[in-house]
Design an enzyme around this catalytic site. Sequence first.
Site, PDB file in Angstrom:
ATOM      1  N   ARG A  88     -13.869  -3.751   5.755  1.00  0.00           N
ATOM      2  CA  ARG A  88     -14.292  -3.160   4.487  1.00  0.00           C
ATOM      3  C   ARG A  88     -14.965  -4.178   3.566  1.00  0.00           C
ATOM      4  O   ARG A  88     -14.492  -5.287   3.398  1.00  0.00           O
ATOM      5  CB  ARG A  88     -13.054  -2.579   3.804  1.00  0.00           C
TER       6      ARG A  88
ATOM      7  N   ARG B 207       3.632   6.733  -4.469  1.00  0.00           N
ATOM      8  CA  ARG B 207       3.785   5.891  -3.287  1.00  0.00           C
ATOM      9  C   ARG B 207       5.243   5.549  -3.011  1.00  0.00           C
ATOM     10  O   ARG B 207       5.522   4.835  -2.048  1.00  0.00           O
ATOM     11  CB  ARG B 207       3.051   4.580  -3.531  1.00  0.00           C
TER      12      ARG B 207
ATOM     13  N   LYS C 268      -8.524   7.478   1.650  1.00  0.00           N
ATOM     14  CA  LYS C 268      -8.147   8.296   0.487  1.00  0.00           C
ATOM     15  C   LYS C 268      -9.251   8.293  -0.564  1.00  0.00           C
ATOM     16  O   LYS C 268      -9.663   9.334  -1.043  1.00  0.00           O
ATOM     17  CB  LYS C 268      -6.851   7.765  -0.153  1.00  0.00           C
TER      18      LYS C 268
ATOM     19  N   ARG D 104     -12.022  -7.390  -0.519  1.00  0.00           N
ATOM     20  CA  ARG D 104     -10.854  -7.370  -1.399  1.00  0.00           C
ATOM     21  C   ARG D 104      -9.858  -8.439  -0.965  1.00  0.00           C
ATOM     22  O   ARG D 104      -9.667  -8.654   0.226  1.00  0.00           O
ATOM     23  CB  ARG D 104     -10.179  -5.993  -1.311  1.00  0.00           C
TER      24      ARG D 104
ATOM     25  N   ARG E  38       0.786  -4.564   3.980  1.00  0.00           N
ATOM     26  CA  ARG E  38       0.538  -3.271   3.318  1.00  0.00           C
ATOM     27  C   ARG E  38       0.926  -2.108   4.231  1.00  0.00           C
ATOM     28  O   ARG E  38       1.474  -1.108   3.776  1.00  0.00           O
ATOM     29  CB  ARG E  38      -0.931  -3.154   2.916  1.00  0.00           C
TER      30      ARG E  38
HETATM   31  P1  ADP Z   1      -4.818   0.928  -0.250  1.00  0.00           P
HETATM   32  O1  ADP Z   1      -4.389   2.359  -0.215  1.00  0.00           O
HETATM   33  O2  ADP Z   1      -6.075   0.678   0.497  1.00  0.00           O
HETATM   34  O3  ADP Z   1      -3.719  -0.045   0.054  1.00  0.00           O
HETATM   35  P2  ADP Z   1      -5.077   0.977  -3.181  1.00  0.00           P
HETATM   36  O4  ADP Z   1      -6.371   0.646  -3.787  1.00  0.00           O
HETATM   37  O5  ADP Z   1      -4.596   2.378  -3.262  1.00  0.00           O
HETATM   38  O6  ADP Z   1      -5.222   0.483  -1.697  1.00  0.00           O
HETATM   39  O7  ADP Z   1      -3.926   0.027  -3.779  1.00  0.00           O
HETATM   40  C1  ADP Z   1      -4.061  -1.370  -3.806  1.00  0.00           C
HETATM   41  C2  ADP Z   1      -2.768  -1.999  -4.266  1.00  0.00           C
HETATM   42  O8  ADP Z   1      -2.446  -1.556  -5.600  1.00  0.00           O
HETATM   43  C3  ADP Z   1      -1.526  -1.653  -3.463  1.00  0.00           C
HETATM   44  O9  ADP Z   1      -1.381  -2.474  -2.329  1.00  0.00           O
HETATM   45  C4  ADP Z   1      -0.410  -1.871  -4.482  1.00  0.00           C
HETATM   46  O10 ADP Z   1      -0.122  -3.233  -4.657  1.00  0.00           O
HETATM   47  C5  ADP Z   1      -1.048  -1.382  -5.774  1.00  0.00           C
HETATM   48  N1  ADP Z   1      -0.767   0.058  -6.005  1.00  0.00           N
HETATM   49  C6  ADP Z   1      -1.676   1.067  -6.051  1.00  0.00           C
HETATM   50  N2  ADP Z   1      -1.079   2.253  -6.280  1.00  0.00           N
HETATM   51  C7  ADP Z   1       0.250   2.006  -6.359  1.00  0.00           C
HETATM   52  C8  ADP Z   1       1.401   2.818  -6.565  1.00  0.00           C
HETATM   53  N3  ADP Z   1       1.314   4.152  -6.728  1.00  0.00           N
HETATM   54  N4  ADP Z   1       2.613   2.205  -6.572  1.00  0.00           N
HETATM   55  C9  ADP Z   1       2.737   0.879  -6.414  1.00  0.00           C
HETATM   56  N5  ADP Z   1       1.700   0.055  -6.209  1.00  0.00           N
HETATM   57  C10 ADP Z   1       0.462   0.600  -6.176  1.00  0.00           C
END
Ligand code: ADP
Length: 227
Positions: free
Chosen positions: A132, A93, A17, A166, A177
């Site tokens: 990553r 999400r 993304k 990370r 996740r």
């Molecule tokens: P990825 O898509 O690789 O899991 P992100 O960088 O988008 O990673 O998100 C990392 C973390 O941040 C998620 O695992 C969650 O804990 C939190 N997070 C990010 N966006 C949201 C969201 N819209 N709602 C809830 N938690 C979120």
Amino acid sequence: MTPPLAMVFLGPPGAGKGTYCKEITAHYGCPQVSTGDMFRLAVKEGTAIGAKAKVYMDQGALVPDEVVLEVVRGRLGHADCREHGIILDGFPRTLAQADALPELLGSIGLSLDLVVNLQVGHDILIRRLTGRRMCRSCSRGNFNIYSLPPKREGICDYCGGELYQRDDDRLDVIENRLAVYHKQTSPLVDYYRGRGLLRDMEVGSGDIQVLAGAILAEIASSLKSRG
Ligand code: ADP
Ligand code: ZN
């Protein structure tokens, strides 16, 4: 000139993304709003939001909706979103977040134009996430020890900064996740398909630039066909 657009990028962790959003925002000249990036920054800066979010992020769980909505609302209040539109990366999400989105966008004169759904098979996601490595010092440094290794191990090609993994890219957290994605986020695929806003893009293999071009073409044709 086209009016400012609002788009969402949907897809499991590791689908790319962030990578594709960067390409698309460069094309449309609009800000990329990544809730994950905002939370990581908040953790780094030691803010109250960061402290709240970190507990969930470390487990691969979702940050509670009200915290996420507060952060997104704050970001949308900046003039650049109203002026140039927005690409949302990692938000919404949950169904509750998706239900809140029209009002958030409406408050700055935007409405959701399109949702791009990035699709990648499970094994490839695991490889991408475990491989990553990110740069501590710049936002361009995003490598993968399997598919996109840096020229020198552990060092960013762009700025010479130190690369790190990370905390949530460890295998046990990754599996959580992905499970969380399937349970809480994947229902959004049908939610947006039912509203006629979804475009599927298979991005499991292939060159990033070529795929980004295909996504741009798909976006352009979708927007055109709706006039
Ligand atoms: P990825 O898509 O690789 O899991 P992100 O960088 O988008 O990673 O998100 C990392 C973390 O941040 C998620 O695992 C969650 O804990 C939190 N997070 C990010 N966006 C949201 C969201 N819209 N709602 C809830 N938690 C979120
Ligand atoms: Zn760097």
